[in-house]
Design an enzyme around this catalytic site. Structure first.
Site, PDB file in Angstrom:
ATOM      1  N   SER A 178     -62.708  -8.984  21.169  1.00 17.12           N
ATOM      2  CA  SER A 178     -61.640  -8.336  20.573  1.00 17.12           C
ATOM      3  C   SER A 178     -62.076  -7.736  19.302  1.00 17.12           C
ATOM      4  O   SER A 178     -61.268  -7.031  18.838  1.00 17.12           O
ATOM      5  CB  SER A 178     -60.548  -9.539  20.185  1.00 17.12           C
ATOM      6  OG  SER A 178     -59.986  -9.750  21.433  1.00 17.12           O
TER       7      SER A 178
ATOM      8  N   LYS B 224     -61.355  -3.979  19.241  1.00 19.70           N
ATOM      9  CA  LYS B 224     -60.088  -3.578  19.053  1.00 19.70           C
ATOM     10  C   LYS B 224     -59.740  -2.500  18.042  1.00 19.70           C
ATOM     11  O   LYS B 224     -59.357  -1.445  18.220  1.00 19.70           O
ATOM     12  CB  LYS B 224     -59.052  -4.627  19.274  1.00 19.70           C
ATOM     13  CG  LYS B 224     -59.078  -5.284  20.558  1.00 19.70           C
ATOM     14  CD  LYS B 224     -58.051  -6.452  20.638  1.00 19.70           C
ATOM     15  CE  LYS B 224     -58.101  -7.271  22.011  1.00 19.70           C
ATOM     16  NZ  LYS B 224     -57.201  -8.567  21.897  1.00 19.70           N
TER      17      LYS B 224
ATOM     18  N   TYR C  10     -61.782  -1.481  29.847  1.00 17.78           N
ATOM     19  CA  TYR C  10     -61.519  -2.313  28.663  1.00 17.78           C
ATOM     20  C   TYR C  10     -62.394  -3.567  28.547  1.00 17.78           C
ATOM     21  O   TYR C  10     -62.807  -3.986  27.432  1.00 17.78           O
ATOM     22  CB  TYR C  10     -59.875  -2.614  28.628  1.00 17.78           C
ATOM     23  CG  TYR C  10     -59.499  -3.929  27.607  1.00 17.78           C
ATOM     24  CD1 TYR C  10     -59.492  -3.996  26.279  1.00 17.78           C
ATOM     25  CD2 TYR C  10     -59.540  -5.223  28.360  1.00 17.78           C
ATOM     26  CE1 TYR C  10     -59.520  -5.140  25.547  1.00 17.78           C
ATOM     27  CE2 TYR C  10     -59.463  -6.453  27.638  1.00 17.78           C
ATOM     28  CZ  TYR C  10     -59.101  -6.299  26.159  1.00 17.78           C
ATOM     29  OH  TYR C  10     -58.978  -7.410  25.429  1.00 17.78           O
TER      30      TYR C  10
ATOM     31  N   TYR D 183     -53.488 -12.350  15.126  1.00 12.28           N
ATOM     32  CA  TYR D 183     -52.723 -13.027  15.967  1.00 12.28           C
ATOM     33  C   TYR D 183     -51.637 -13.728  15.386  1.00 12.28           C
ATOM     34  O   TYR D 183     -51.435 -13.473  14.276  1.00 12.28           O
ATOM     35  CB  TYR D 183     -53.362 -13.619  17.203  1.00 12.28           C
ATOM     36  CG  TYR D 183     -54.411 -12.857  17.851  1.00 12.28           C
ATOM     37  CD1 TYR D 183     -54.287 -11.638  17.983  1.00 12.28           C
ATOM     38  CD2 TYR D 183     -55.600 -13.434  17.975  1.00 12.28           C
ATOM     39  CE1 TYR D 183     -55.321 -10.787  18.924  1.00 12.28           C
ATOM     40  CE2 TYR D 183     -56.742 -13.073  18.631  1.00 12.28           C
ATOM     41  CZ  TYR D 183     -56.557 -11.371  19.086  1.00 12.28           C
ATOM     42  OH  TYR D 183     -57.579 -10.659  19.494  1.00 12.28           O
TER      43      TYR D 183
ATOM     44  N   VAL E  38     -63.254 -13.764  21.203  1.00  7.46           N
ATOM     45  CA  VAL E  38     -63.535 -14.801  21.693  1.00  7.46           C
ATOM     46  C   VAL E  38     -64.848 -15.399  21.879  1.00  7.46           C
ATOM     47  O   VAL E  38     -65.190 -16.550  22.271  1.00  7.46           O
ATOM     48  CB  VAL E  38     -62.677 -15.191  23.302  1.00  7.46           C
ATOM     49  CG1 VAL E  38     -61.183 -15.171  22.822  1.00  7.46           C
ATOM     50  CG2 VAL E  38     -63.245 -14.087  23.930  1.00  7.46           C
TER      51      VAL E  38
HETATM   52  O1  DON Z   1     -59.579  -9.531  26.970  1.00  6.48           O
HETATM   53  C1  DON Z   1     -59.858 -10.499  26.634  1.00  6.48           C
HETATM   54  O2  DON Z   1     -59.176 -11.696  26.806  1.00  6.48           O
HETATM   55  C2  DON Z   1     -61.221 -11.001  25.943  1.00  6.48           C
HETATM   56  N1  DON Z   1     -62.068  -9.795  26.585  1.00  6.48           N
HETATM   57  C3  DON Z   1     -61.134 -10.508  24.555  1.00  6.48           C
HETATM   58  C4  DON Z   1     -60.159 -11.461  23.753  1.00  6.48           C
HETATM   59  C5  DON Z   1     -60.626 -11.935  22.531  1.00  6.48           C
HETATM   60  O3  DON Z   1     -61.457 -11.656  21.958  1.00  6.48           O
HETATM   61  C6  DON Z   1     -59.242 -12.467  21.684  1.00  6.48           C
HETATM   62  N2  DON Z   1     -59.830 -12.803  20.299  1.00  6.48           N
HETATM   63  N3  DON Z   1     -60.044 -13.551  19.658  1.00  6.48           N
END
Ligand code: DON
Length: 424
Positions: free
Chosen positions: A64, A67, A187, A239, A257
């Site tokens: 993320s 983003k 994505y 978040y 993550v």
């Molecule tokens: O889309 C997802 O769920 C993961 N590729 C990225 C989510 C993420 O990193 C959330 N952040 N803390």
């Protein structure tokens, strides 16, 4: 002599390392298999100094943390209004992978949650070369060519059930018009770009530096784009923990993550931490602890009250002017913005009756004057001149270039106070 900063960073890591709380992300099988004890920290200044501790060269996927950078690329490409038409900027107060949209408009609430980031991904360019643009853009932010971790990509693409659901929801509302599965693949590839902690610190420092990479000096995006991105990172980057983060750490931030966490403090530093165990919001547990300590120890909270206004006038004194009579010298310093310029104007207005004809603004120790302060200073020079004063700027570094006040008013510019005084 060795800089104390890496030693301090190492001390912070030592203090945070015993915390083995949290869990590695297991909804992406490949991430569940990482060594949970990895730990690294890197702090980069906007003028390119890099201070590292731990294994800051170890690779992991950006997730993320991509983003905000793709959001920046989309705004740079399409303009802010076009991006806002598709993705709002309101904190959702929900988990990053919530299936939610703004009522009525079908827009995701912000570009930091998955729904918003999936839309933002589609705004980064036409499908045929979109991913190449994303990879090139993130590489420019990092200052070196990045690549994709194909295993993590394949692992997430095979299990991204929530993201397929989100993309289908977006397709159902007409927010995206492409094939939802293909969009999720793009994505997911974006999230699988490999970085190091040092890369992340440099990416954050590029944001902190108004969009210009501190080392390559490439202007990756405009400063107006950066302001938008950092604002959204401040309100939405963490978040449903954004309020706690803003009050305790106070640095615009984004987590991923795989355990990465970045913070960009405008005009100062980019910071990155990496440690894979996550809390219930999806943020690195040790990473958060690191940021709390750095913010407190180094006074990095963005709401810490600076005092640039009070400090703008370093001193005022009177010298004998070279052509006779007194000259009042305003020795200014620091970085002058609205409040600093207002302080100068206020002083001049309050002393209007006692000011001699000759006035000297010494900018030798001023390192920056923003556009607003420039307008204010030029306007006061214009008014002083119309009231019969003669203004000289001491500006050896051309901090106030082309000082045209309008109405034919232009102060003299010299390189030192000695040039206007008899006894400098
Ligand atoms: O889309 C997802 O769920 C993961 N590729 C990225 C989510 C993420 O990193 C959330 N952040 N803390």
């Amino acid at each position: 002599m060795r800089s104390p900063i890496p030693d301090y960073l190492a001390d912070v890591m030592t203090a945070c390392a015993p915390d083995e709380g949290g869990q590695v992300a297991d909804y992406i099988p490949e991430l569940a298999a990482v060594d949970p004890d990895q730990f690294a920290l890197c702090l980069t200044t906007v003028d390119g100094a890099i201070h590292e501790a731990g294994d800051s060269g170890a690779h992991f996927t950006i997730q993320s943390i991509s983003k905000p950078f793709v959001y920046a690329l989309a705004i740079q490409e399409l303009g802010l209004d076009a991006v806002l038409a598709k993705v709002d900027v309101e904190p959702s107060g929900e988990a990053f992978n919530e299936l939610s949209l703004e009522e009525g408009s079908g827009r995701p609430l912000n570009p930091m949650i998955n729904a918003g980031a999936i839309v933002t991904h589609t705004l980064a360019g036409p499908p045929a070369d979109r991913f190449d643009r994303v990879l090139a853009g993130l590489s420019a932010f990092a200052g070196r060519p990045l690549d994709v971790d194909e295993s993590v990509y394949a692992s997430e693409a095979a299990t991204a059930f929530r993201n397929y659901a989100i993309a289908n929801m977006l397709r159902g509302h007409g927010t995206i018009t492409e094939d939802p599965a293909a969009v999720v693949h793009g994505y997911t590839r974006q999230c699988a770009i490999r970085v190091t902690t040092k890369d992340m610190a440099l990416m954050a420092a590029t944001l902190a530096n108004g969009g210009v990479h501190p080392i390559t000096e490439e202007e990756v995006v405009d400063d107006a784009v950066v302001r938008q991105v950092l604002s959204v990172m401040t309100t939405c980057g963490m978040y449903d923990a954004a309020g706690d983060w803003l009050t305790t750490v106070g640095i615009p931030a984004k987590s991923g993550v795989s355990g990465g966490l970045i913070g960009a403090l405008p005009g100062q530093v980019g910071i990155a931490a990496f440690s894979p165990r996550l809390d219930e919001h999806g943020h690195s547990v040790r990473g958060e602890d690191v940021f709390r300590r750095l913010s407190r120890d180094m006074e990095l909270h963005m709401m810490n009250a600076a005092q640039p206004a009070r400090a703008t006038i370093r001193r005022t004194h009177t010298v004998r002017h070279a052509e006779g009579g007194d000259a009042r010298v305003y020795a200014l310093h620091g970085s002058i913005q609205f409040a600093g310029a207002e302080r100068l104007l206020r002083d001049l207005v309050s002393r209007a009756d006692e000011l001699p004809t000759e006035l000297v603004f010494d900018l030798s120790d001023v390192h920056a004057i923003n556009a607003t302060a420039r307008r204010m200073i030029l306007e006061v020079i214009r008014r002083l001149t119309l009231e019969g004063h003669h203004v000289t700027l001491v500006d050896p570094g051309a901090t106030l270039p082309e000082p045209d006040s309008g109405s034919g008013v232009r102060p003299d510019v010299v390189g030192s106070v000695g040039e206007v005084s008899r006894t400098a």
